[in-house]
Design an enzyme around this catalytic site. Structure first.
Site, PDB file in Angstrom:
ATOM      1  N   TYR A 145      24.419   8.546  62.839  1.00 21.25           N
ATOM      2  CA  TYR A 145      23.056   8.977  63.131  1.00 21.25           C
ATOM      3  C   TYR A 145      22.076   7.901  62.680  1.00 21.25           C
ATOM      4  CZ  TYR A 145      23.118  11.015  58.299  1.00 21.25           C
ATOM      5  OH  TYR A 145      23.239  11.236  56.946  1.00 21.25           O
ATOM      6  N   CYS A 146      20.938   7.830  63.377  1.00 20.33           N
ATOM      7  CA  CYS A 146      19.917   6.802  63.160  1.00 20.33           C
ATOM      8  C   CYS A 146      20.542   5.410  63.048  1.00 20.33           C
ATOM      9  CB  CYS A 146      19.095   7.111  61.908  1.00 20.33           C
ATOM     10  SG  CYS A 146      17.498   6.231  61.851  1.00 20.33           S
ATOM     11  N   PRO A 147      21.273   4.978  64.090  1.00 14.53           N
ATOM     12  CA  PRO A 147      21.935   3.667  64.019  1.00 14.53           C
ATOM     13  C   PRO A 147      20.933   2.524  64.006  1.00 14.53           C
ATOM     14  CG  PRO A 147      22.068   4.563  66.239  1.00 14.53           C
ATOM     15  CD  PRO A 147      21.467   5.640  65.385  1.00 14.53           C
ATOM     16  N   LYS A 158      29.921   4.132  57.856  1.00 12.19           N
ATOM     17  CA  LYS A 158      28.552   3.948  57.381  1.00 12.19           C
ATOM     18  C   LYS A 158      28.238   4.871  56.211  1.00 12.19           C
ATOM     19  CE  LYS A 158      23.794   4.523  59.133  1.00 12.19           C
ATOM     20  NZ  LYS A 158      22.994   4.634  60.365  1.00 12.19           N
TER      21      LYS A 158
END
Length: 277
Positions: A145-147, A158
């Site tokens: 999420y939110c890369p 991550k």
């Protein structure tokens, strides 16, 4: 070690406990205030730690999802309070197992490019976890999420994301560090949010296809039992080696007046943006 981490004085503002029950909007206002103070050389360079209870911070693009109200209702059902920030970026999870760190520097003393800001934070995290520094990599983790191009990962999983805020010649580089708990469970929450908010509709903006398995906490990745408190202590000890003086300072009375201004501005902008839906 990144030269920007060596300062004559570091101000350390620990809000890892005091902000838990507060809205993350207060943290955005705090960093804006620090950007102003540090940028205008009214405060030494500052490092701030902050933790918020179960919240999901959505970006502007998230708020444009076709069924975002239903997605936000799902988050509430799962025990997470959704808020929308009036800036770029996409949905991120905040909870008691995630430590946020802001590094605030002035561009009056040294120009700091976008990548320079990211590199300062990468260097800080590697210094915080020397036992894992050689394993850490910074590149976009697809499926998270939110890369972003400065996602921090170990072996492709991550554990942190970095963003920046620039105001009044101040630069705030912010990171969320997944310290405790399950990174995959947090990612699954955001996957379900997007699923509920999209309901199969095509959109102009391409939202991330979340793969929970590509996210993990540092405790999981290093097979250790880290706590947020442990890392705050590590950070404070590290700062002692990076500066001649470390000042443990919350806002002073006159700084609180400036904070009140930025807090009202954050709330006003947020209300205006929410009204546009």
């Amino acid at each position: 070690m990144n030269s920007n981490l060596h300062q004559p004085i570091w101000r350390f503002y620990d809000q890892s406990i005091s902000l838990k029950n507060s809205t993350p909007l207060e943290s955005f206002a705090t960093d804006d205030t620090l950007c102003h103070l540090v940028g205008q050389l009214e405060s030494p360079p500052t490092i701030r730690t902050w933790v918020h209870d179960a919240s999901v911070v959505l970006g502007i693009q998230d708020h444009r999802l076709p069924y975002v109200q239903q997605g936000m209702a799902l988050l509430e059902e799962r025990g997470y309070h959704p808020i929308v920030r009036n800036s770029g970026g996409l949905a991120v999870v905040l909870d008691e197992g995630i430590l946020n760190i802001s590094i605030v520097l002035s561009e009056q003393t040294k120009t700091l490019g976008i990548n320079d800001g990211y590199e300062v934070m990468v260097a800080l995290v590697k210094a915080l976890f020397p036992e894992a520094a050689d394993k850490m990599e910074a590149y976009e983790i697809v499926g998270s999420y939110c890369p972003g191009s400065y996602d921090l990962s170990i072996e492709g999983k991550k554990f942190a994301g970095i963003s920046q805020r620039r105001l009044r010649q101040g630069v705030a580089v912010q990171i969320y560090l997944c310290i405790e708990g399950s990174g995959a469970e947090r990612a699954a929450l955001i996957r379900d949010f997007y699923s509920e908010s999209l309901r199969g509709e095509e959109t102009k903006f391409t939202y991330p296809q979340i793969i929970p398995e590509v996210m993990a906490s540092l405790s999981e990745l290093l097979n250790a039992t880290f706590t947020v408190k442990d890392v705050v202590i590590r950070l404070q000890q590290l700062l002692m080696t990076l500066a001649d003086e470390v000042r443990l300072e919350p806002f002073h009375d006159e700084e609180l007046q400036l904070y009140a201004f930025y807090l009202q501005r954050v709330f006003d902008r947020n209300a205006k943006m929410l009204a546009l839906k």
